[in-house]
Design a protein around this motif. Structure first.
Motif, PDB file in Angstrom:
ATOM      1  N   CYS A   1      -2.247  -0.071  -8.852  1.00  0.00           N
ATOM      2  CA  CYS A   1      -2.230   0.891  -7.742  1.00  0.00           C
ATOM      3  C   CYS A   1      -1.462   2.174  -8.065  1.00  0.00           C
ATOM      4  O   CYS A   1      -1.474   3.122  -7.289  1.00  0.00           O
ATOM      5  CB  CYS A   1      -1.670   0.248  -6.486  1.00  0.00           C
TER       6      CYS A   1
ATOM      7  N   CYS B   1       0.540  -4.578  -3.836  1.00  0.00           N
ATOM      8  CA  CYS B   1      -0.002  -3.278  -4.232  1.00  0.00           C
ATOM      9  C   CYS B   1      -0.317  -2.433  -2.998  1.00  0.00           C
ATOM     10  O   CYS B   1      -0.542  -2.957  -1.904  1.00  0.00           O
ATOM     11  CB  CYS B   1      -1.272  -3.448  -5.062  1.00  0.00           C
ATOM     12  N   ASN B   2      -0.383  -1.145  -3.202  1.00  0.00           N
ATOM     13  CA  ASN B   2      -0.700  -0.188  -2.148  1.00  0.00           C
ATOM     14  C   ASN B   2      -2.081  -0.512  -1.576  1.00  0.00           C
ATOM     15  O   ASN B   2      -3.080  -0.413  -2.282  1.00  0.00           O
ATOM     16  CB  ASN B   2      -0.674   1.220  -2.752  1.00  0.00           C
TER      17      ASN B   2
ATOM     18  N   ASP C   1       1.569   2.873  -7.817  1.00  0.00           N
ATOM     19  CA  ASP C   1       2.840   3.033  -7.102  1.00  0.00           C
ATOM     20  C   ASP C   1       3.968   2.525  -7.993  1.00  0.00           C
ATOM     21  O   ASP C   1       3.763   1.626  -8.811  1.00  0.00           O
ATOM     22  CB  ASP C   1       2.850   2.228  -5.795  1.00  0.00           C
TER      23      ASP C   1
ATOM     24  N   HIS D   1       2.270  -5.262  -9.584  1.00  0.00           N
ATOM     25  CA  HIS D   1       2.962  -5.836  -8.438  1.00  0.00           C
ATOM     26  C   HIS D   1       2.588  -7.315  -8.279  1.00  0.00           C
ATOM     27  O   HIS D   1       1.534  -7.747  -8.754  1.00  0.00           O
ATOM     28  CB  HIS D   1       2.537  -5.119  -7.146  1.00  0.00           C
TER      29      HIS D   1
END
Length: 177
Positions: free
Chosen positions: A73, A136-137, A75, A131
């Motif tokens: 993602c 995750c986003n 992030d 993650h």
């Protein structure tokens, strides 16, 4: 901004035997070093310098977390890091680095370990960093699913496959045979 002056060790001034240095690295350190892989984190480093009459043995132990982008993602995510590394240092006519042997100019007598510490931390980061499942986003995951070539269609009927992909599938079966 962090001063990297404390990472410059005066080897000439060290007594024979063991000397211990401790560093608490934070975001300011990573910004000052300005390395490409890690921009922030919190890592504790213990450096044990063993001096003998001929050389110095430097043993680094690093432990903490760094912030790196998630491979899925993008992030930032916290990535735990831990490493144990060793360098051998000796005095010589000019500075050089050969594998794990560092030669420091005899007249200078100082070794800057800030970049070595950064490299040891960066090398301890796993190649794949993602993650934990579900962290995750969600907006990015949705966008990835919408644009994924492997997505399935809504409903029971399948959409026709682009003819270019069909031709590639034929090549794939020929190669397998």
């Amino acid at each position: 901004m962090c001063s990297l002056e404390s990472f410059k060790i005066d080897l000439k001034g060290l007594k024979e035997g063991e000397t211990i240095f401790k560093y608490d690295l934070d975001n300011a350190y990573f910004e000052a070093v300005d390395g490409p892989e890690v921009r922030s984190g919190a890592v504790e480093v213990e450096l044990r310098v063993q001096r003998t009459s001929e050389y110095f043995e430097l043993n680094f132990h690093s432990e903490g977390t760094v912030n790196v982008p998630c491979d899925i993602c993008l992030d930032d995510m916290e990535q735990p890091v831990s490493s144990d590394n060793r360098l051998t240092v000796k005095f010589g006519e000019e500075y050089s680095e050969d594998d794990d042997l560092i030669t420091v100019e005899r007249d200078e007598g100082r070794l800057d370990v800030s970049w070595f510490i950064y490299e040891f931390i960066a090398l301890s980061i796993p190649i794949k960093h993602v993650h934990a499942p579900g962290k995750c986003n969600p907006a990015m995951i949705k966008a990835l699913e919408e644009h994924s070539a492997a997505r399935s269609s809504d409903g029971d009927e399948e959409k026709p496959v682009d003819p270019r992909w069909s031709e590639l599938e034929k090549l794939k079966t020929i190669i397998k045979d």
